[in-house]
Enzyme design. Structure first.
Site, PDB file in Angstrom:
ATOM      1  CG  HIS A 172      -1.981   1.057   1.203  1.00 31.45           C
ATOM      2  ND1 HIS A 172      -3.331   0.784   1.349  1.00 31.45           N
ATOM      3  CD2 HIS A 172      -1.911   2.397   1.040  1.00 31.45           C
ATOM      4  CE1 HIS A 172      -4.033   1.905   1.281  1.00 31.45           C
ATOM      5  NE2 HIS A 172      -3.184   2.907   1.107  1.00 31.45           N
ATOM      6  CG  HIS A 177      -1.364   6.292  -2.194  1.00 35.01           C
ATOM      7  ND1 HIS A 177      -2.492   6.042  -2.933  1.00 35.01           N
ATOM      8  CD2 HIS A 177      -1.680   5.934  -0.913  1.00 35.01           C
ATOM      9  CE1 HIS A 177      -3.451   5.576  -2.150  1.00 35.01           C
ATOM     10  NE2 HIS A 177      -2.985   5.493  -0.912  1.00 35.01           N
ATOM     11  CB  THR A 237      -5.016   8.365  -9.625  1.00 35.10           C
ATOM     12  OG1 THR A 237      -5.445   7.773  -8.400  1.00 35.10           O
ATOM     13  CG2 THR A 237      -6.229   8.639 -10.503  1.00 35.10           C
ATOM     14  NE  ARG A 242      -1.208  13.493 -10.795  1.00 37.07           N
ATOM     15  CZ  ARG A 242       0.000  13.992 -11.007  1.00 37.07           C
ATOM     16  NH1 ARG A 242       0.172  15.160 -11.613  1.00 37.07           N
ATOM     17  NH2 ARG A 242       1.069  13.334 -10.605  1.00 37.07           N
ATOM     18  CD  GLU A 287      -7.627   6.810   4.883  1.00 37.80           C
ATOM     19  OE1 GLU A 287      -8.173   6.729   3.762  1.00 37.80           O
ATOM     20  OE2 GLU A 287      -6.510   7.320   5.049  1.00 37.80           O
TER      21      GLU A 287
END
Ligand code: 6MZ
Length: 333
Positions: A18, A20, A99, A101, A197
């Site tokens: 995990h 990012h 993600t 972009r 979360e």
């Protein structure tokens, strides 16, 4: 397992599931990217990551970070540095997520963004295996989310192993994006979801669980229904202790919700979330968990070893990693 080495936590082989990409940029990488941008965006040099955060101030930070990674070469540098840093920290298998972009000024498209990250992941190396999880942001429209699934399908053979739901916990709704996740699942992509979360997210928990995710991120707040479902379906939880402390969804390491998972022997994976923003490498997360719950080195080794079962790769890869872990333990004795 006796240990005379002070850097046990770095040496311990680990998997990171995990992380990012844009939250993992170290201060050194940020400086390198600021330097690249100084002619066009000199004001970026004044930015500092604050050492105290709230959930509310966390997500806006990316407005700054995204200016550093708004062209494909910067994305490539960022990905390479992040992978190098994880490898130096003893990570042997990494599932990096991001993600895609676009940026009209630099001509970067979601496709070239993804190509840039994957081209780095594909660089041959002996020290670490890297896979990619493509993220759908909660702020995305369904059309944007479907575009992410299109990209996942097009680039699948280049190391995309799963789809993630992430993003600002105060915005968007999973229900709107659900058809994109179902299409990904129909195409055999495993799914990991940021889950409960913050307390306010608990209302959508039954919907999130109804698609039968393969892993969950955080799972901070669990009512009886959630806990029973997660335990019954044996869904591994990606745990990010420092992230939760700094975002103030856990008050101390000792009271972190990993405590219940440990007691109930439910599978979890220690992870970093955003090692750059939270200034904590994976070795540090192992150290913190070890100290908070008085875990021996043998127990930490077992936690790391068991994490392999949760990776989004085939049995051959899992077995190969386990052999590597056992060989390390033999050498370490
Ligand atoms: C939810 C998070 C997150 O995708 O641009 N992100 N989403 N909860 C968190 N907990 C603290 N930390 C990071 O990386 C940055 C993006 O990851 C998500 C957010 O959408 C953030 O914009 P990428 O590489």
């Amino acid at each position: 397992m006796p240990c005379s080495l002070s850097d046990f936590y770095v040496q311990l082989p680990k998997v990171e599931l995990h992380a990012h990409l844009n939250g993992s940029l170290s201060p050194a990488t940020m400086r390198e990217l600021v330097e690249r941008k100084k002619a066009t965006k000199p004001e970026l040099a004044n930015f500092r990551i604050p050492d105290s955060l709230e959930m509310e101030s966390f997500f806006p930070l990316f407005k700054f970070i995204y200016q550093l990674t708004d062209d494909v070469e910067s994305v490539r540098i960022a990905a390479r540095n992040v992978i190098d840093e994880f490898a130096r920290d003893g990570v042997k298998y990494l599932e990096l997520r991001s993600t895609p972009r676009k940026n009209e000024e630099t001509g970067m498209t979601k496709r070239t963004y993804l190509d840039a990250v994957l081209s780095v992941i594909e660089e041959p190396r002996q020290d670490i295996v890297v896979k990619f999880i493509i993220s759908i942001d909660r702020r995305n429209t369904l059309e944007e989310a479907q575009e992410v699934v299109d990209l996942a399908l097009d680039f699948r053979s280049r190391g995309i192993v799963a789809i993630d739901l992430c993003g600002d916990v105060h915005t968007g709704s999973f229900e709107n994006l659900r058809p994109a996740f179902e299409r990904a699942q129909a195409n055999r992509f495993p799914v990991t979801l940021h889950f409960n979360e913050i307390k306010e997210n608990m209302v959508e928990a039954p919907t999130l669980l109804s698609i039968r995710p393969n892993r969950l991120g955080h799972a901070t707040y669990l009512d009886d229904y959630c806990r029973k479902t997660i335990y019954k379906e044996n869904i591994p939880v990606e745990i990010c202790m420092t992230s939760n402390l700094l975002c103030k969804t856990a008050s101390t390491y000792e009271e972190h919700h990993i405590r219940e998972l440990l007691n109930d022997k439910h599978p979890f994976i220690l992870c970093t979330d955003d090692k750059g923003v939270f200034f904590s490498d994976l070795s540090n997360e192992y150290k913190l968990a070890g100290e908070a719950f008085k875990l021996t080195h043998e127990e930490l080794f077992e936690i790391s070893l068991r994490s392999i079962d949760a990776i989004f790769s085939d049995e051959k890869t899992k077995n190969g990693l386990k052999q590597q872990w056992f060989a390390w333990r033999e050498d370490f004795k």
